[in-house]
Design an enzyme around this catalytic site. Structure first.
Site, PDB file in Angstrom:
ATOM      1  N   ARG A 245       0.846  -1.209   0.000  1.00 42.60           N
ATOM      2  CA  ARG A 245       0.000   0.000   0.000  1.00 42.60           C
ATOM      3  C   ARG A 245       0.876   1.252   0.000  1.00 42.60           C
ATOM      4  O   ARG A 245       0.671   2.165  -0.800  1.00 42.60           O
ATOM      5  CB  ARG A 245      -0.912   0.003   1.242  1.00 42.60           C
ATOM      6  CG  ARG A 245      -2.073  -0.953   1.156  1.00 42.60           C
ATOM      7  CD  ARG A 245      -2.876  -0.903   2.439  1.00 42.60           C
ATOM      8  NE  ARG A 245      -2.128  -1.515   3.522  1.00 42.60           N
ATOM      9  CZ  ARG A 245      -2.296  -2.767   3.941  1.00 42.60           C
ATOM     10  NH1 ARG A 245      -3.225  -3.517   3.402  1.00 42.60           N
ATOM     11  NH2 ARG A 245      -1.560  -3.261   4.911  1.00 42.60           N
TER      12      ARG A 245
ATOM     13  N   HIS B  55      -6.480   1.912  13.407  1.00 45.02           N
ATOM     14  CA  HIS B  55      -5.961   1.660  12.064  1.00 45.02           C
ATOM     15  C   HIS B  55      -6.842   0.639  11.339  1.00 45.02           C
ATOM     16  O   HIS B  55      -7.636  -0.071  11.953  1.00 45.02           O
ATOM     17  CB  HIS B  55      -4.525   1.128  12.119  1.00 45.02           C
ATOM     18  CG  HIS B  55      -3.513   2.185  12.422  1.00 45.02           C
ATOM     19  ND1 HIS B  55      -3.222   2.581  13.710  1.00 45.02           N
ATOM     20  CD2 HIS B  55      -2.745   2.962  11.605  1.00 45.02           C
ATOM     21  CE1 HIS B  55      -2.306   3.545  13.672  1.00 45.02           C
ATOM     22  NE2 HIS B  55      -2.005   3.805  12.418  1.00 45.02           N
TER      23      HIS B  55
ATOM     24  N   LYS C  47      -3.694  -4.093   9.524  1.00 47.87           N
ATOM     25  CA  LYS C  47      -2.455  -3.770  10.267  1.00 47.87           C
ATOM     26  C   LYS C  47      -2.064  -4.938  11.170  1.00 47.87           C
ATOM     27  O   LYS C  47      -2.895  -5.486  11.876  1.00 47.87           O
ATOM     28  CB  LYS C  47      -2.647  -2.488  11.084  1.00 47.87           C
ATOM     29  CG  LYS C  47      -1.356  -2.030  11.747  1.00 47.87           C
ATOM     30  CD  LYS C  47      -1.403  -0.576  12.167  1.00 47.87           C
ATOM     31  CE  LYS C  47      -0.128  -0.158  12.893  1.00 47.87           C
ATOM     32  NZ  LYS C  47       1.056  -0.231  12.024  1.00 47.87           N
TER      33      LYS C  47
ATOM     34  N   THR D 217       3.559   4.702  15.693  1.00 48.20           N
ATOM     35  CA  THR D 217       3.323   6.113  16.023  1.00 48.20           C
ATOM     36  C   THR D 217       2.875   6.266  17.474  1.00 48.20           C
ATOM     37  O   THR D 217       3.331   7.162  18.192  1.00 48.20           O
ATOM     38  CB  THR D 217       2.252   6.697  15.090  1.00 48.20           C
ATOM     39  OG1 THR D 217       2.717   6.535  13.756  1.00 48.20           O
ATOM     40  CG2 THR D 217       1.995   8.160  15.382  1.00 48.20           C
TER      41      THR D 217
HETATM   42  P1  NAD Z   1       1.625  -3.651   3.014  1.00 44.43           P
HETATM   43  O1  NAD Z   1       1.430  -4.996   3.624  1.00 44.43           O
HETATM   44  O2  NAD Z   1       0.577  -3.120   2.094  1.00 44.43           O
HETATM   45  O3  NAD Z   1       3.013  -3.590   2.240  1.00 44.43           O
HETATM   46  C1  NAD Z   1       4.168  -4.217   2.686  1.00 44.43           C
HETATM   47  C2  NAD Z   1       4.901  -4.728   1.454  1.00 44.43           C
HETATM   48  O4  NAD Z   1       6.146  -5.258   1.896  1.00 44.43           O
HETATM   49  C3  NAD Z   1       4.124  -5.838   0.720  1.00 44.43           C
HETATM   50  O5  NAD Z   1       4.086  -5.581  -0.669  1.00 44.43           O
HETATM   51  C4  NAD Z   1       4.939  -7.080   1.067  1.00 44.43           C
HETATM   52  O6  NAD Z   1       4.887  -8.057   0.032  1.00 44.43           O
HETATM   53  C5  NAD Z   1       6.341  -6.479   1.211  1.00 44.43           C
HETATM   54  N1  NAD Z   1       7.221  -7.372   1.963  1.00 44.43           N
HETATM   55  C6  NAD Z   1       6.973  -8.020   3.122  1.00 44.43           C
HETATM   56  N2  NAD Z   1       8.018  -8.796   3.446  1.00 44.43           N
HETATM   57  C7  NAD Z   1       8.944  -8.624   2.471  1.00 44.43           C
HETATM   58  C8  NAD Z   1      10.235  -9.148   2.257  1.00 44.43           C
HETATM   59  N3  NAD Z   1      10.765 -10.045   3.098  1.00 44.43           N
HETATM   60  N4  NAD Z   1      10.927  -8.730   1.175  1.00 44.43           N
HETATM   61  C9  NAD Z   1      10.385  -7.834   0.324  1.00 44.43           C
HETATM   62  N5  NAD Z   1       9.153  -7.311   0.463  1.00 44.43           N
HETATM   63  C10 NAD Z   1       8.447  -7.703   1.547  1.00 44.43           C
HETATM   64  O7  NAD Z   1       1.848  -2.661   4.265  1.00 44.43           O
HETATM   65  P2  NAD Z   1       1.869  -1.068   4.263  1.00 44.43           P
HETATM   66  O8  NAD Z   1       0.546  -0.552   4.756  1.00 44.43           O
HETATM   67  O9  NAD Z   1       2.426  -0.556   2.983  1.00 44.43           O
HETATM   68  O10 NAD Z   1       2.897  -0.807   5.457  1.00 44.43           O
HETATM   69  C11 NAD Z   1       4.220  -1.338   5.404  1.00 44.43           C
HETATM   70  C12 NAD Z   1       4.944  -0.977   6.699  1.00 44.43           C
HETATM   71  O11 NAD Z   1       5.078   0.443   6.784  1.00 44.43           O
HETATM   72  C13 NAD Z   1       4.239  -1.402   7.976  1.00 44.43           C
HETATM   73  O12 NAD Z   1       5.201  -1.785   8.935  1.00 44.43           O
HETATM   74  C14 NAD Z   1       3.513  -0.138   8.408  1.00 44.43           C
HETATM   75  O13 NAD Z   1       3.227  -0.121   9.782  1.00 44.43           O
HETATM   76  C15 NAD Z   1       4.551   0.879   8.029  1.00 44.43           C
HETATM   77  N6  NAD Z   1       4.056   2.240   7.835  1.00 44.43           N
HETATM   78  C16 NAD Z   1       4.826   3.237   8.322  1.00 44.43           C
HETATM   79  C17 NAD Z   1       4.463   4.547   8.105  1.00 44.43           C
HETATM   80  C18 NAD Z   1       5.390   5.649   8.575  1.00 44.43           C
HETATM   81  O14 NAD Z   1       5.088   6.837   8.351  1.00 44.43           O
HETATM   82  N7  NAD Z   1       6.534   5.308   9.184  1.00 44.43           N
HETATM   83  C19 NAD Z   1       3.287   4.859   7.413  1.00 44.43           C
HETATM   84  C20 NAD Z   1       2.509   3.807   6.931  1.00 44.43           C
HETATM   85  C21 NAD Z   1       2.904   2.496   7.140  1.00 44.43           C
END
Ligand code: NAD
Length: 256
Positions: free
Chosen positions: A13, A144, A148, A155
């Site tokens: 995402r 969320h 999640k 956060t």
């Molecule tokens: P998501 O599940 O939609 O996307 C995660 C992606 O990572 C997926 O496409 C998955 O296939 C990939 N992935 C997982 N394991 C992998 C690996 N071993 N090698 C390569 N790719 C791998 O999740 P999301 O909503 O995009 O969120 C991802 C992370 O970012 C979460 O930990 C979320 O909490 C965090 N996040 C942080 C912030 C911020 O501002 N710091 C904001 C939003 C989300």
């Protein structure tokens, strides 16, 4: 030749929005990678793993899964490629590996890249310093989307750390998360966490200071993942020419 910004987890995402925001910022999108079978955004070059991506770009945006963070940090340090880490749910050991990598590369690690949340954390620390912990009960409520996988959110933990810092204590010593059953009365100085999950809520956080005679609450609502993605891309561009070290979004925003 190394050039531009790479995205770990480009099929996720956040990955999709990050790809759009890198291009919207006029930066070079070097490519990305994801797990086998997970497609990235159309037209974005796919790399086979973190090492090959790290070798091809100046900085990697990582929004994947906590289990990947330590390996990614090591690979980026080995390649001399800057690291913007947004993944949440890291263990203490993972965080130590990230800190080790930051001795060799610039790392921006933030549980939330939105400018509004970072401002809220700065306020949280100052408020906690002003409001005594035995009189003002600090509670953090977050909500969320149903997909999640970690709780409390990164956060929420960051807000808790800001409150703890303002009070001169360690969060781990005063944290009360997911109260259930016969919990006993609230202990003075506790920082409480409650996590709600449902629907497609992008991210809502409220910090409450509840006292006998008054209550103060600070709320942040993210309506779109772009709030995080634009901040993360800003952090990636900010790493250019920065010496090795671990930085926060506060550093990127010039708030430290
Ligand atoms: P998501 O599940 O939609 O996307 C995660 C992606 O990572 C997926 O496409 C998955 O296939 C990939 N992935 C997982 N394991 C992998 C690996 N071993 N090698 C390569 N790719 C791998 O999740 P999301 O909503 O995009 O969120 C991802 C992370 O970012 C979460 O930990 C979320 O909490 C965090 N996040 C942080 C912030 C911020 O501002 N710091 C904001 C939003 C989300």
């Amino acid at each position: 030749m190394k050039q531009g910004i790479g995205i770990a987890g480009f099929g996720g995402r956040m990955g999709h929005v990050l790809a759009e925001e890198v291009l919207a910022a006029g930066a070079i999108l070097a490519g990305g990678f994801d797990r086998t079978g997970v497609e990235g955004p159309a037209g974005v070059k796919r790399f086979s793993d973190i090492a090959s991506l790290a070798g091809a770009c100046d900085v990697v945006l990582d929004f994947t899964h906590a289990s990947t963070a330590a390996g990614h940090a090591r690979a980026l340090a080995a390649a001399g490629t800057a690291y913007v880490l947004g993944t949440t749910g890291l263990s203490v050991e993972d965080e130590a590996t990230v800190a080790e990598a930051a001795k060799r590369i610039a790392v921006v690690y933030a549980p939330n890249f939105s400018p509004g949340v970072n401002l809220l954390m700065a306020l949280a620390e100052r408020m906690a310093a002003a409001l005594p912990g035995d009189a003002y009960d600090a509670e953090i409520v977050e909500m969320h989307h149903r997909q999640k996988v970690d709780a409390p959110s990164g956060t929420a933990l960051g807000m808790g750390r800001a409150v703890a810092k303002g009070r001169g204590v360690h969060l781990e010593d005063v944290m009360a998360s997911g109260r259930d059953g016969q919990t006993g009365a609230r202990k003075p100085g506790e920082i409480g966490f409650s996590a709600l999950r449902g629907g497609q809520v992008v991210g809502e956080h409220t910090l409450l200071f509840a006292a006998a005679n008054e209550q103060i609450s600070l709320t942040h609502r993210a309506f779109d993942r772009r709030a995080f993605a634009t901040g993360a891309v800003r952090a990636a561009l900010w790493t250019a020419g920065k010496p090795a070290g671990q930085y926060s979004m506060m550093d990127v925003l010039g708030m430290t």
